[in-house]
Design an enzyme around this catalytic site. Structure first.
Site, PDB file in Angstrom:
ATOM      1  N   SER A 170       0.847  -1.193   0.000  1.00  0.00           N
ATOM      2  CA  SER A 170       0.000   0.000   0.000  1.00  0.00           C
ATOM      3  C   SER A 170       0.879   1.237   0.000  1.00  0.00           C
ATOM      4  CB  SER A 170      -0.898   0.007   1.242  1.00  0.00           C
ATOM      5  OG  SER A 170      -1.540   1.255   1.405  1.00  0.00           O
ATOM      6  N   TYR A 183      -1.713  -1.258  10.534  1.00  0.00           N
ATOM      7  CA  TYR A 183      -1.860  -1.579   9.112  1.00  0.00           C
ATOM      8  C   TYR A 183      -0.710  -0.963   8.318  1.00  0.00           C
ATOM      9  CZ  TYR A 183      -3.779  -1.407   4.360  1.00  0.00           C
ATOM     10  OH  TYR A 183      -3.958  -1.520   3.005  1.00  0.00           O
ATOM     11  N   LYS A 187       2.221  -2.987   6.100  1.00  0.00           N
ATOM     12  CA  LYS A 187       2.428  -2.783   4.668  1.00  0.00           C
ATOM     13  C   LYS A 187       3.868  -2.366   4.363  1.00  0.00           C
ATOM     14  CE  LYS A 187      -1.557  -3.977   3.135  1.00  0.00           C
ATOM     15  NZ  LYS A 187      -1.714  -5.124   2.209  1.00  0.00           N
TER      16      LYS A 187
END
Length: 279
Positions: A170, A183, A187
């Protein structure tokens, strides 16, 4: 005087065919008869990738945690005339990972392509408030499961002379999204995993690359774009002032899996409208 030759339109079409063949454009199915596994592929970016790989000639095995989602995705893609099957797979469960690989081997004889797209983000708030069990869940699914699924699939790729793996990270790996700390960290870890896997698997002729999407309009990213003020704040950091579409990621993934990318490994392609993408 009798003039013999092709009509002007036919000449133009013939010349176009020659030009297309000379630059490789005549290859309609760059992934013809390849077998691809795509995790979390019943919606959003994963679904768009599965569709594109199948459109480009691959036999695709879609997967998701819920059977009804798998059934719906398979029915949709088969309705478009594409070669698609599916199975339930929670990538955090060893037995599900094994079943995913076994399904491809049983139906198609092996695996050529793995798209590791599954991820979770069950927390929104300050990094200092993240419970330990949330850290465990996010790192287990987003990072560890990616490595373990790769471990499961590489022997099958080796039997076929090699393969291609694309890990979906991401833009949050480079520019953290507010309130999504664990998160974002997971990533960023995938960038390092990509580099390490590419180094170790090159001798098996398995290429490993990474896709880093920006803000793409999916149900997964809804928390970032459904609030107009937050959406405008995020878009202000883009050079292309709009939210991306899943299909804008899918073509890049298909390219990375094709022979056109045969000399590319260990790289991350950012599809994020010009967002900052440097660590």
């Amino acid at each position: 005087m009798l003039k013999v030759g092709l009509p002007l339109g036919a000449c133009a079409r013939s010349w176009k065919s020659v030009r297309m063949a000379s630059c490789g454009m005549a290859r309609r199915n760059p992934l013809d008869n390849k077998v691809a596994l795509v995790t979390a592929s019943t919606d959003g970016i994963g679904f768009a990738i599965a569709r594109r790989l199948a459109q480009d000639g691959a036999h695709v095995v879609v997967s998701s945690r819920k059977q009804q989602n798998v059934d719906r995705a398979v029915a949709t893609l088969k309705g478009e005339g594409l070669s698609v099957t599916g199975t339930v797979c929670h990538v955090g469960k060893a037995e599900d990972r094994e079943r995913l690989v076994a399904t491809a081997v049983k139906l198609h004889g092996g695996v050529d392509i793995l798209i590791s797209n599954a991820a979770v983000s069950p927390f929104f708030g300050s990094l200092m408030d993240v419970p330990e069990e949330v850290w465990d869940k996010i790192l287990d699914v987003n990072v560890k499961a990616t490595a373990l699924l790769t471990k499961a699939v590489v022997p099958e790729m080796a039997k076929r002379g090699g393969g291609s793996i694309v890990i979906v990270s991401s833009i949050a790996a480079y520019s953290p999204f507010p309130s999504l700390g664990p998160y974002n960290v997971s990533k960023t870890a995938l960038l390092g995993l990509t580099k390490n896997l590419a180094l170790e698997l090159a001798e098996s002729n398995v290429r490993v690359n990474c896709l880093a999407p920006g803000l793409i309009r999916t149900s997964f990213s809804r928390v970032l774009w459904e609030d107009p003020a937050r959406q405008e704040s995020i878009k202000a950091t883009f050079q292309i002032k709009r939210i991306g579409k899943p299909e804008e990621c899918a073509g890049i993934v298909s390219f990375l899996c094709s022979e056109d990318a045969s000399y590319i490994t260990g790289e991350t392609v950012v599809v994020a409208g010009g967002s900052l993408s440097h660590l």
